[in-house]
Write a protein that holds these residues in place. Structure first.
Motif, PDB file in Angstrom:
ATOM      1  N   THR A 179       0.845  -1.190   0.000  1.00  0.00           N
ATOM      2  CA  THR A 179       0.000   0.000   0.000  1.00  0.00           C
ATOM      3  C   THR A 179       0.885   1.247   0.000  1.00  0.00           C
ATOM      4  O   THR A 179       2.041   1.196   0.447  1.00  0.00           O
ATOM      5  CB  THR A 179      -0.901   0.030   1.234  1.00  0.00           C
ATOM      6  N   PRO A 180       0.357   2.371  -0.479  1.00  0.00           N
ATOM      7  CA  PRO A 180       1.159   3.609  -0.460  1.00  0.00           C
ATOM      8  C   PRO A 180       1.676   3.964   0.929  1.00  0.00           C
ATOM      9  O   PRO A 180       2.817   4.417   1.075  1.00  0.00           O
ATOM     10  CB  PRO A 180       0.174   4.662  -0.974  1.00  0.00           C
ATOM     11  N   GLU A 181       0.870   3.723   1.957  1.00  0.00           N
ATOM     12  CA  GLU A 181       1.289   4.056   3.318  1.00  0.00           C
ATOM     13  C   GLU A 181       2.489   3.225   3.744  1.00  0.00           C
ATOM     14  O   GLU A 181       3.458   3.745   4.313  1.00  0.00           O
ATOM     15  CB  GLU A 181       0.122   3.824   4.297  1.00  0.00           C
ATOM     16  N   VAL A 182       2.448   1.917   3.454  1.00  0.00           N
ATOM     17  CA  VAL A 182       3.548   1.028   3.828  1.00  0.00           C
ATOM     18  C   VAL A 182       4.798   1.351   3.018  1.00  0.00           C
ATOM     19  O   VAL A 182       5.917   1.342   3.541  1.00  0.00           O
ATOM     20  CB  VAL A 182       3.147  -0.451   3.641  1.00  0.00           C
ATOM     21  N   ILE A 183       4.631   1.654   1.737  1.00  0.00           N
ATOM     22  CA  ILE A 183       5.783   1.993   0.891  1.00  0.00           C
ATOM     23  C   ILE A 183       6.489   3.242   1.407  1.00  0.00           C
ATOM     24  O   ILE A 183       7.719   3.278   1.511  1.00  0.00           O
ATOM     25  CB  ILE A 183       5.328   2.184  -0.577  1.00  0.00           C
ATOM     26  N   ARG A 184       5.716   4.248   1.765  1.00  0.00           N
ATOM     27  CA  ARG A 184       6.333   5.462   2.305  1.00  0.00           C
ATOM     28  C   ARG A 184       7.091   5.160   3.602  1.00  0.00           C
ATOM     29  O   ARG A 184       8.157   5.733   3.853  1.00  0.00           O
ATOM     30  CB  ARG A 184       5.265   6.534   2.517  1.00  0.00           C
ATOM     31  N   GLU A 185       6.574   4.242   4.383  1.00  0.00           N
ATOM     32  CA  GLU A 185       7.245   3.857   5.631  1.00  0.00           C
ATOM     33  C   GLU A 185       8.526   3.080   5.337  1.00  0.00           C
ATOM     34  O   GLU A 185       9.564   3.310   5.973  1.00  0.00           O
ATOM     35  CB  GLU A 185       6.293   3.008   6.488  1.00  0.00           C
ATOM     36  N   LYS A 186       8.478   2.177   4.365  1.00  0.00           N
ATOM     37  CA  LYS A 186       9.657   1.386   4.003  1.00  0.00           C
ATOM     38  C   LYS A 186      10.788   2.258   3.478  1.00  0.00           C
ATOM     39  O   LYS A 186      11.968   1.964   3.684  1.00  0.00           O
ATOM     40  CB  LYS A 186       9.292   0.337   2.943  1.00  0.00           C
ATOM     41  N   LEU A 187      10.430   3.314   2.790  1.00  0.00           N
ATOM     42  CA  LEU A 187      11.453   4.190   2.220  1.00  0.00           C
ATOM     43  C   LEU A 187      12.297   4.877   3.294  1.00  0.00           C
ATOM     44  O   LEU A 187      13.424   5.287   3.034  1.00  0.00           O
ATOM     45  CB  LEU A 187      10.805   5.233   1.306  1.00  0.00           C
ATOM     46  N   LYS A 188      11.757   4.959   4.511  1.00  0.00           N
ATOM     47  CA  LYS A 188      12.543   5.532   5.594  1.00  0.00           C
ATOM     48  C   LYS A 188      13.763   4.661   5.919  1.00  0.00           C
ATOM     49  O   LYS A 188      14.779   5.156   6.423  1.00  0.00           O
ATOM     50  CB  LYS A 188      11.679   5.708   6.838  1.00  0.00           C
ATOM     51  N   ASP A 189      13.645   3.353   5.646  1.00  0.00           N
ATOM     52  CA  ASP A 189      14.761   2.432   5.910  1.00  0.00           C
ATOM     53  C   ASP A 189      15.846   2.518   4.843  1.00  0.00           C
ATOM     54  O   ASP A 189      16.890   1.891   4.984  1.00  0.00           O
ATOM     55  CB  ASP A 189      14.243   0.988   5.986  1.00  0.00           C
TER      56      ASP A 189
END
Length: 299
Positions: A89-99
């Protein structure tokens, strides 16, 4: 060991029980060793890679040279390595990009109906160059070439396996027209697969868990160069052992996708060092592994 390659802990153990390790005498003849391993059973690339990588590490320790040096790689030519973001989901992808803060390239999985949405989500938070893995997900070549041009405008550097691995004509059609390099991934596993790919792709993705280790991966790099093809060296879900084996060959390649240790929770070795998004190879003999478990690998 990814399930689609047909391997498991049980199959790896069964294969190891067939191996007569007393045959592996120094100096190691890696071509003969691989032929012997293939004669024991077809397939089993990951456990064959484990044997090859262990022997390459041992070879470096005996010679007191790092593996990258033995294979003629210049560590100063190390390409940046990408960080993979899966379909979500867009929300999870944005969170993953922090890593991905320490990386200079993002790799994104595509191949579904929401490909543009995923790219736009990434672009809403990051302007880094992108690698795309379509995972054989594009079926219509006309739609695929339109998407290639759109992805080119979005800063995509390469595309892995856009169409089915068995659709040689379709992938070749895209290769002839795409503004972005098209790479074979599922369509190429070992050296013997490469002859049929000449002209059908701009390049190949080599993974040590498919090529059965470093020796054959190096042979594939040489063959790709003879075909005028480019090379991405990639990985499965891997610890520092396999990723450092890949990194030893990475300076001989155009691109790298060796993010396994950052996506693995049970890595028994120190995480490799990154500077400016690139692996920093040390000059320790062999693979240059470090960490409290290093002795377990070489005992």
């Amino acid at each position: 060991m990814v399930p689609y390659m047909g391997e498991s802990y049980a199959s790896a153990n069964d294969f190891l029980n067939k191996v007569d390790f007393s045959r592996f005498v120094y100096p190691f003849n890696f071509a003969e060793i691989m032929a012997y391993l293939d004669s024991l059973a077809p397939g089993n690339p990951a456990i064959k890679a484990a044997i090859d990588i262990a022997l390459n590490d041992l070879n470096g320790k005996i010679l007191n040279q790092p593996c990258y040096q033995i294979y003629g790689a210049d560590k100063n030519l190390m390409p940046v390595t990408s960080y993979t973001v899966g379909i979500d989901t867009p929300e999870v992808i944005r969170e993953k990009l922090k890593d991905a803060a320490n990386f200079k390239v993002i790799k994104v999985k595509l191949g579904r109906d929401n490909d543009k949405e995923l790219i736009q989500t990434i672009r809403s938070v990051s302007n880094l160059p992108l690698y795309v893995d379509a995972n054989q997900g594009w079926g219509d070549k006309k739609k695929a070439i339109d998407l290639c041009y759109w992805l080119h405008d979005q800063g995509v550097v390469l595309i892995e396996q856009p169409m089915d691995k068995n659709n040689l004509e379709g992938n070749a059609w895209l290769t002839q027209r795409s503004p972005i390099p098209i790479l074979a991934d599922e369509a190429v596993q070992r050296l013997a697969d490469m002859d049929k790919l000449k002209g059908a792709y701009h390049g190949i993705n080599i993974k040590l868990m498919k090529s059965c280790g470093m020796y054959e991966a190096h042979q594939m790099i040489l063959k790709a160069r003879s075909f005028g093809m480019k090379v991405l060296i990639g990985c499965m879900s891997e610890t520092s052992i396999a990723s450092l084996a890949g990194a030893a060959l990475a300076p001989l390649c155009n691109w790298a996708d060796l993010d396994g240790p950052w996506l693995t929770t049970n890595n028994p070795f120190d995480t490799p060092k990154l500077e400016n998004g690139k692996y920093v190879l040390n000059d320790l003999p062999g693979l240059g592994l470090s960490g409290e478990n290093e002795g377990l690998f070489t005992a």
